[in-house]
Design a protein around this motif. Structure first.
Motif, PDB file in Angstrom:
ATOM      1  N   LEU A 105       0.853  -1.184   0.000  1.00 41.79           N
ATOM      2  CA  LEU A 105       0.000   0.000   0.000  1.00 41.79           C
ATOM      3  C   LEU A 105       0.888   1.234   0.000  1.00 41.79           C
ATOM      4  O   LEU A 105       1.809   1.350   0.814  1.00 41.79           O
ATOM      5  CB  LEU A 105      -0.893   0.013   1.250  1.00 41.79           C
ATOM      6  N   GLN A 106       0.611   2.147  -0.903  1.00 42.84           N
ATOM      7  CA  GLN A 106       1.411   3.370  -1.012  1.00 42.84           C
ATOM      8  C   GLN A 106       0.810   4.428  -0.091  1.00 42.84           C
ATOM      9  O   GLN A 106      -0.073   5.189  -0.475  1.00 42.84           O
ATOM     10  CB  GLN A 106       1.451   3.861  -2.463  1.00 42.84           C
ATOM     11  N   LEU A 107       1.312   4.473   1.141  1.00 39.85           N
ATOM     12  CA  LEU A 107       0.761   5.373   2.151  1.00 39.85           C
ATOM     13  C   LEU A 107       1.714   6.536   2.435  1.00 39.85           C
ATOM     14  O   LEU A 107       2.935   6.367   2.392  1.00 39.85           O
ATOM     15  CB  LEU A 107       0.516   4.622   3.463  1.00 39.85           C
ATOM     16  N   THR A 108       1.141   7.694   2.736  1.00 37.71           N
ATOM     17  CA  THR A 108       1.952   8.790   3.233  1.00 37.71           C
ATOM     18  C   THR A 108       2.325   8.476   4.684  1.00 37.71           C
ATOM     19  O   THR A 108       1.764   7.568   5.308  1.00 37.71           O
ATOM     20  CB  THR A 108       1.187  10.123   3.195  1.00 37.71           C
ATOM     21  N   GLN A 109       3.266   9.230   5.223  1.00 38.36           N
ATOM     22  CA  GLN A 109       3.686   9.001   6.604  1.00 38.36           C
ATOM     23  C   GLN A 109       2.510   9.154   7.566  1.00 38.36           C
ATOM     24  O   GLN A 109       2.324   8.337   8.481  1.00 38.36           O
ATOM     25  CB  GLN A 109       4.796   9.989   6.978  1.00 38.36           C
ATOM     26  N   GLN A 110       1.685  10.185   7.377  1.00 36.32           N
ATOM     27  CA  GLN A 110       0.564  10.413   8.287  1.00 36.32           C
ATOM     28  C   GLN A 110      -0.498   9.329   8.134  1.00 36.32           C
ATOM     29  O   GLN A 110      -1.114   8.918   9.115  1.00 36.32           O
ATOM     30  CB  GLN A 110      -0.057  11.792   8.019  1.00 36.32           C
ATOM     31  N   GLU A 111      -0.705   8.850   6.919  1.00 38.18           N
ATOM     32  CA  GLU A 111      -1.651   7.758   6.705  1.00 38.18           C
ATOM     33  C   GLU A 111      -1.184   6.486   7.398  1.00 38.18           C
ATOM     34  O   GLU A 111      -1.995   5.752   7.975  1.00 38.18           O
ATOM     35  CB  GLU A 111      -1.840   7.512   5.203  1.00 38.18           C
ATOM     36  N   PHE A 112       0.128   6.243   7.369  1.00 38.99           N
ATOM     37  CA  PHE A 112       0.656   5.061   8.035  1.00 38.99           C
ATOM     38  C   PHE A 112       0.431   5.143   9.537  1.00 38.99           C
ATOM     39  O   PHE A 112       0.025   4.167  10.182  1.00 38.99           O
ATOM     40  CB  PHE A 112       2.151   4.889   7.737  1.00 38.99           C
ATOM     41  N   VAL A 113       0.704   6.313  10.122  1.00 41.88           N
ATOM     42  CA  VAL A 113       0.521   6.498  11.564  1.00 41.88           C
ATOM     43  C   VAL A 113      -0.953   6.308  11.937  1.00 41.88           C
ATOM     44  O   VAL A 113      -1.273   5.671  12.947  1.00 41.88           O
ATOM     45  CB  VAL A 113       1.005   7.897  11.998  1.00 41.88           C
ATOM     46  N   LEU A 114      -1.834   6.839  11.119  1.00 43.39           N
ATOM     47  CA  LEU A 114      -3.267   6.692  11.365  1.00 43.39           C
ATOM     48  C   LEU A 114      -3.682   5.219  11.280  1.00 43.39           C
ATOM     49  O   LEU A 114      -4.426   4.717  12.140  1.00 43.39           O
ATOM     50  CB  LEU A 114      -4.056   7.522  10.352  1.00 43.39           C
ATOM     51  N   LEU A 115      -3.185   4.518  10.267  1.00 43.58           N
ATOM     52  CA  LEU A 115      -3.531   3.109  10.109  1.00 43.58           C
ATOM     53  C   LEU A 115      -2.970   2.284  11.266  1.00 43.58           C
ATOM     54  O   LEU A 115      -3.631   1.350  11.758  1.00 43.58           O
ATOM     55  CB  LEU A 115      -2.993   2.580   8.774  1.00 43.58           C
ATOM     56  N   GLU A 116      -1.784   2.621  11.726  1.00 41.90           N
ATOM     57  CA  GLU A 116      -1.206   1.905  12.874  1.00 41.90           C
ATOM     58  C   GLU A 116      -2.094   2.073  14.106  1.00 41.90           C
ATOM     59  O   GLU A 116      -2.348   1.116  14.844  1.00 41.90           O
ATOM     60  CB  GLU A 116       0.200   2.431  13.176  1.00 41.90           C
ATOM     61  N   TYR A 117      -2.581   3.296  14.322  1.00 44.43           N
ATOM     62  CA  TYR A 117      -3.449   3.542  15.477  1.00 44.43           C
ATOM     63  C   TYR A 117      -4.739   2.733  15.369  1.00 44.43           C
ATOM     64  O   TYR A 117      -5.205   2.141  16.350  1.00 44.43           O
ATOM     65  CB  TYR A 117      -3.755   5.035  15.583  1.00 44.43           C
ATOM     66  N   LEU A 118      -5.312   2.689  14.177  1.00 40.52           N
ATOM     67  CA  LEU A 118      -6.533   1.904  13.981  1.00 40.52           C
ATOM     68  C   LEU A 118      -6.265   0.416  14.210  1.00 40.52           C
ATOM     69  O   LEU A 118      -7.086  -0.292  14.808  1.00 40.52           O
ATOM     70  CB  LEU A 118      -7.079   2.130  12.572  1.00 40.52           C
ATOM     71  N   CYS A 119      -5.119  -0.068  13.735  1.00 39.44           N
ATOM     72  CA  CYS A 119      -4.780  -1.486  13.917  1.00 39.44           C
ATOM     73  C   CYS A 119      -4.582  -1.825  15.389  1.00 39.44           C
ATOM     74  O   CYS A 119      -4.992  -2.902  15.853  1.00 39.44           O
ATOM     75  CB  CYS A 119      -3.509  -1.830  13.136  1.00 39.44           C
ATOM     76  N   ARG A 120      -3.940  -0.942  16.124  1.00 37.35           N
ATOM     77  CA  ARG A 120      -3.714  -1.187  17.548  1.00 37.35           C
ATOM     78  C   ARG A 120      -5.032  -1.226  18.319  1.00 37.35           C
ATOM     79  O   ARG A 120      -5.098  -1.797  19.413  1.00 37.35           O
ATOM     80  CB  ARG A 120      -2.785  -0.131  18.135  1.00 37.35           C
ATOM     81  N   ASN A 121      -6.047  -0.591  17.752  1.00 36.93           N
ATOM     82  CA  ASN A 121      -7.357  -0.565  18.391  1.00 36.93           C
ATOM     83  C   ASN A 121      -8.393  -1.349  17.584  1.00 36.93           C
ATOM     84  O   ASN A 121      -9.587  -1.055  17.647  1.00 36.93           O
ATOM     85  CB  ASN A 121      -7.822   0.880  18.573  1.00 36.93           C
ATOM     86  N   ALA A 122      -7.916  -2.327  16.822  1.00 39.31           N
ATOM     87  CA  ALA A 122      -8.816  -3.108  15.959  1.00 39.31           C
ATOM     88  C   ALA A 122      -9.975  -3.680  16.771  1.00 39.31           C
ATOM     89  O   ALA A 122      -9.789  -4.240  17.847  1.00 39.31           O
ATOM     90  CB  ALA A 122      -8.042  -4.244  15.285  1.00 39.31           C
ATOM     91  N   GLY A 123     -11.188  -3.501  16.224  1.00 43.89           N
ATOM     92  CA  GLY A 123     -12.380  -3.996  16.885  1.00 43.89           C
ATOM     93  C   GLY A 123     -12.977  -3.022  17.878  1.00 43.89           C
ATOM     94  O   GLY A 123     -14.091  -3.234  18.365  1.00 43.89           O
ATOM     95  N   ARG A 124     -12.250  -1.929  18.186  1.00 44.05           N
ATOM     96  CA  ARG A 124     -12.749  -0.920  19.115  1.00 44.05           C
ATOM     97  C   ARG A 124     -13.014   0.382  18.370  1.00 44.05           C
ATOM     98  O   ARG A 124     -12.218   0.794  17.526  1.00 44.05           O
ATOM     99  CB  ARG A 124     -11.740  -0.663  20.242  1.00 44.05           C
ATOM    100  N   VAL A 125     -14.093   1.039  18.710  1.00 50.23           N
ATOM    101  CA  VAL A 125     -14.427   2.317  18.086  1.00 50.23           C
ATOM    102  C   VAL A 125     -13.544   3.405  18.677  1.00 50.23           C
ATOM    103  O   VAL A 125     -13.407   3.515  19.901  1.00 50.23           O
ATOM    104  CB  VAL A 125     -15.906   2.671  18.303  1.00 50.23           C
ATOM    105  N   VAL A 126     -12.922   4.197  17.812  1.00 47.10           N
ATOM    106  CA  VAL A 126     -12.121   5.339  18.258  1.00 47.10           C
ATOM    107  C   VAL A 126     -12.781   6.610  17.747  1.00 47.10           C
ATOM    108  O   VAL A 126     -13.191   6.690  16.594  1.00 47.10           O
ATOM    109  CB  VAL A 126     -10.661   5.240  17.779  1.00 47.10           C
ATOM    110  N   THR A 127     -12.895   7.602  18.612  1.00 47.64           N
ATOM    111  CA  THR A 127     -13.546   8.855  18.243  1.00 47.64           C
ATOM    112  C   THR A 127     -12.584   9.755  17.491  1.00 47.64           C
ATOM    113  O   THR A 127     -11.368   9.548  17.507  1.00 47.64           O
ATOM    114  CB  THR A 127     -14.055   9.584  19.487  1.00 47.64           C
TER     115      THR A 127
END
Length: 225
Positions: free
Chosen positions: A150-172
């Motif tokens: 996946l061709q991600l920007t640095q900020q997109e990668f950080v965002l995706l990492e945060y979502l993965c760390r919280n997989a299955g949980r809703v983040v506001t």
């Protein structure tokens, strides 16, 4: 990748927090040894950066205490103490690497990466995240879906990492702004929505099973099953 930064100098603390977050780390900050010990006991960290000149206790005694409490994460010592004796003492009493001030940010980041690599096999697991067929390599800052890069920007990668760390949980949106951007701004900003939209196009594109879901009025969740 969770990092505990123990630093009391406000300017250095702010600079390092921003820089480390931009490099993809999830950063917790402690301005003194007491706070650092509390955070280390309550949470799990992949790596620590510890300044020796803390206001309430010497950084060496803090590291020794954390080792006594069972901390296994690598520790990078950051200090203005430049003598050979100081460096040897730091490395002999619980530190895994030693970097003197002033320092170059690129060298600090390289040393952190090397410490994480060195801490294998546990480190190899800690530096990879997987949710279904989505995989993140936190050291190389690379993401793949079904084996395709996946061709991600640095900020997109950080965002995706945060979502993965919280997989299955809703983040506001507020949680994302705080943890990904490291700041609190006007709640009506659309910066989160814009980045989620772009990220979803890359992660869930090309007929892939949707992983990133919107919870209307609440936030977002990365599906983990």
């Amino acid at each position: 990748m969770r990092l505990l930064l123990v630093e009391d100098e406000i300017d250095i603390q702010g600079f390092l927090r921003r820089s480390l977050q931009e490099a993809g780390y999830e950063v917790e900050v402690a301005p003194d040894a007491k706070t650092a010990e509390q955070l280390a006991v309550e949470s799990q960290f992949d790596i620590l950066v510890v300044d020796l000149g803390l206001p309430d206790r010497d950084g060496i005694s803090l590291i020794l205490r954390l080792r006594e409490l069972g901390l296994r994460a690598p520790v990078l010592i950051l200090s203005a103490r430049r003598s050979v004796d100081d460096r040897v003492r730091g490395l002999e009493q619980g530190g895994d690497d030693y970097l003197t001030k002033p320092f170059a940010l690129a060298e600090l980041l390289a040393r952190l990466r090397n410490l994480l690599k060195r801490n294998s096999p546990q480190a190899s697991e800690a530096t990879r995240l997987r949710v279904l067929d989505l995989e993140l390599d936190l050291l190389r800052r690379e993401a793949t879906r079904s084996g395709q890069a996946l061709q991600l920007t640095q900020q997109e990668f950080v965002l995706l990492e945060y979502l993965c760390r919280n997989a299955g949980r809703v983040v506001t949106r507020s949680m994302i702004l705080d943890q990904v951007w490291g700041m609190r701004i006007q709640p009506d900003t659309n910066v989160v929505d814009v980045h989620i939209y772009r990220l979803r196009g890359k992660v869930d594109g090309a007929g892939q099973q949707p992983l990133i879901r919107t919870m209307r009025g609440v936030g977002y969740v990365l599906k983990d099953r």
